[in-house]
Design a protein around this motif. Sequence first.
Motif, mmCIF file in Angstrom:
data_model
loop_
_atom_site.group_PDB
_atom_site.id
_atom_site.type_symbol
_atom_site.label_atom_id
_atom_site.label_comp_id
_atom_site.label_asym_id
_atom_site.label_seq_id
_atom_site.Cartn_x
_atom_site.Cartn_y
_atom_site.Cartn_z
ATOM 1 N N SER A 220 0.843 -1.198 0.000
ATOM 2 C CA SER A 220 0.000 0.000 0.000
ATOM 3 C C SER A 220 0.875 1.244 0.000
ATOM 4 O O SER A 220 1.996 1.240 0.505
ATOM 5 C CB SER A 220 -0.958 0.011 1.190
ATOM 6 O OG SER A 220 -0.265 0.082 2.412
ATOM 7 N N GLY B 226 0.382 5.548 0.557
ATOM 8 C CA GLY B 226 -0.439 6.696 0.915
ATOM 9 C C GLY B 226 0.335 7.968 0.628
ATOM 10 O O GLY B 226 1.520 8.051 0.941
ATOM 11 N N LYS C 142 -5.149 13.989 -1.394
ATOM 12 C CA LYS C 142 -4.526 12.753 -0.928
ATOM 13 C C LYS C 142 -4.888 11.615 -1.875
ATOM 14 O O LYS C 142 -5.883 11.699 -2.606
ATOM 15 C CB LYS C 142 -4.962 12.434 0.501
ATOM 16 C CG LYS C 142 -6.460 12.248 0.668
ATOM 17 C CD LYS C 142 -6.832 12.214 2.131
ATOM 18 C CE LYS C 142 -8.279 11.987 2.439
ATOM 19 N NZ LYS C 142 -9.300 12.498 1.599
ATOM 20 N N ARG C 143 -4.077 10.577 -1.841
ATOM 21 C CA ARG C 143 -4.342 9.369 -2.622
ATOM 22 C C ARG C 143 -3.917 8.162 -1.799
ATOM 23 O O ARG C 143 -2.937 8.205 -1.054
ATOM 24 C CB ARG C 143 -3.552 9.346 -3.935
ATOM 25 C CG ARG C 143 -4.073 10.231 -5.013
ATOM 26 C CD ARG C 143 -5.418 9.715 -5.561
ATOM 27 N NE ARG C 143 -5.832 10.439 -6.727
ATOM 28 C CZ ARG C 143 -6.429 11.625 -6.735
ATOM 29 N NH1 ARG C 143 -6.658 12.243 -5.600
ATOM 30 N NH2 ARG C 143 -6.784 12.203 -7.850
ATOM 31 N N TYR C 144 -4.668 7.083 -1.991
ATOM 32 C CA TYR C 144 -4.373 5.839 -1.294
ATOM 33 C C TYR C 144 -4.494 4.698 -2.291
ATOM 34 O O TYR C 144 -5.513 4.580 -2.973
ATOM 35 C CB TYR C 144 -5.348 5.652 -0.126
ATOM 36 C CG TYR C 144 -5.124 4.404 0.695
ATOM 37 C CD1 TYR C 144 -3.851 4.011 1.093
ATOM 38 C CD2 TYR C 144 -6.199 3.623 1.090
ATOM 39 C CE1 TYR C 144 -3.656 2.876 1.865
ATOM 40 C CE2 TYR C 144 -6.018 2.499 1.870
ATOM 41 C CZ TYR C 144 -4.743 2.122 2.243
ATOM 42 O OH TYR C 144 -4.561 0.995 2.996
ATOM 43 N N PRO D 207 -9.466 2.613 -0.661
ATOM 44 C CA PRO D 207 -8.414 3.092 -1.561
ATOM 45 C C PRO D 207 -9.000 3.849 -2.750
ATOM 46 O O PRO D 207 -10.125 3.584 -3.175
ATOM 47 C CB PRO D 207 -7.735 1.806 -2.020
ATOM 48 C CG PRO D 207 -8.807 0.762 -1.923
ATOM 49 C CD PRO D 207 -9.648 1.159 -0.738
ATOM 50 N N ASN E 121 -1.548 2.581 8.659
ATOM 51 C CA ASN E 121 -2.230 2.613 7.364
ATOM 52 C C ASN E 121 -1.452 3.667 6.572
ATOM 53 O O ASN E 121 -1.232 4.776 7.063
ATOM 54 C CB ASN E 121 -3.693 3.025 7.553
ATOM 55 C CG ASN E 121 -4.390 3.299 6.239
ATOM 56 O OD1 ASN E 121 -4.175 4.348 5.650
ATOM 57 N ND2 ASN E 121 -5.194 2.374 5.792
ATOM 58 N N LEU F 295 -2.037 5.702 4.190
ATOM 59 C CA LEU F 295 -2.642 7.017 3.980
ATOM 60 C C LEU F 295 -2.704 7.828 5.271
ATOM 61 O O LEU F 295 -2.280 8.984 5.301
ATOM 62 C CB LEU F 295 -4.048 6.899 3.385
ATOM 63 C CG LEU F 295 -4.753 8.244 3.184
ATOM 64 C CD1 LEU F 295 -3.973 9.154 2.237
ATOM 65 C CD2 LEU F 295 -6.172 8.038 2.688
#
Length: 167
Positions: free
Chosen positions: A19, A21, A35-37, A61, A158, A160
């Motif tokens: 992942s 973030g 923001k982006r995930y 996401p 996490n 993000l």
Amino acid sequence: MSSFAVIDTETTWNDSVMSIGVAIAESETFELIDKRYYILTPYKDHGGMYTYALYANNIKPDLECSREKAMTELRQFLSDYEVAAMFAYNAAFDCRHLPELNHLTWYDIMKLAAYRQHNPRIPHCAECYGTGRLKRGYGVESVYRMLSGDMEYCEMHNALTDAMDEV
């Protein structure tokens, strides 16, 4: 620069990125702009220390896809904001895991946070090496607590939320 990015990754037991973030912030105010995930397949299914946090607090996401697709979209996202500077806590780790972003200038947040000469919130009683670096307690969680005064803060792991906290 008018904006900058903070990035965090989480990896599998086999050290593959599962992942990513990214938080974009305004340079003068540090206000979150965007923001982006990304959750990367198939790596999300390979297991890792923080697999449990991939969907923590019902975070969804922006893309759950292949690494190639995620990196193409991420590069465009950063380009849209004219991001040239990438910040990360322990930047060497994230930079090594994301060679697709080596066109950016990387900065390590930890190098500022962990050194007495850069971080006035480090208590005088804290043990430091001769270089001024803390001997212990310079992880994200400890430093965030030191800077914010929020002794209840717990890093979620996490990608993000961690990137957003590190802004």
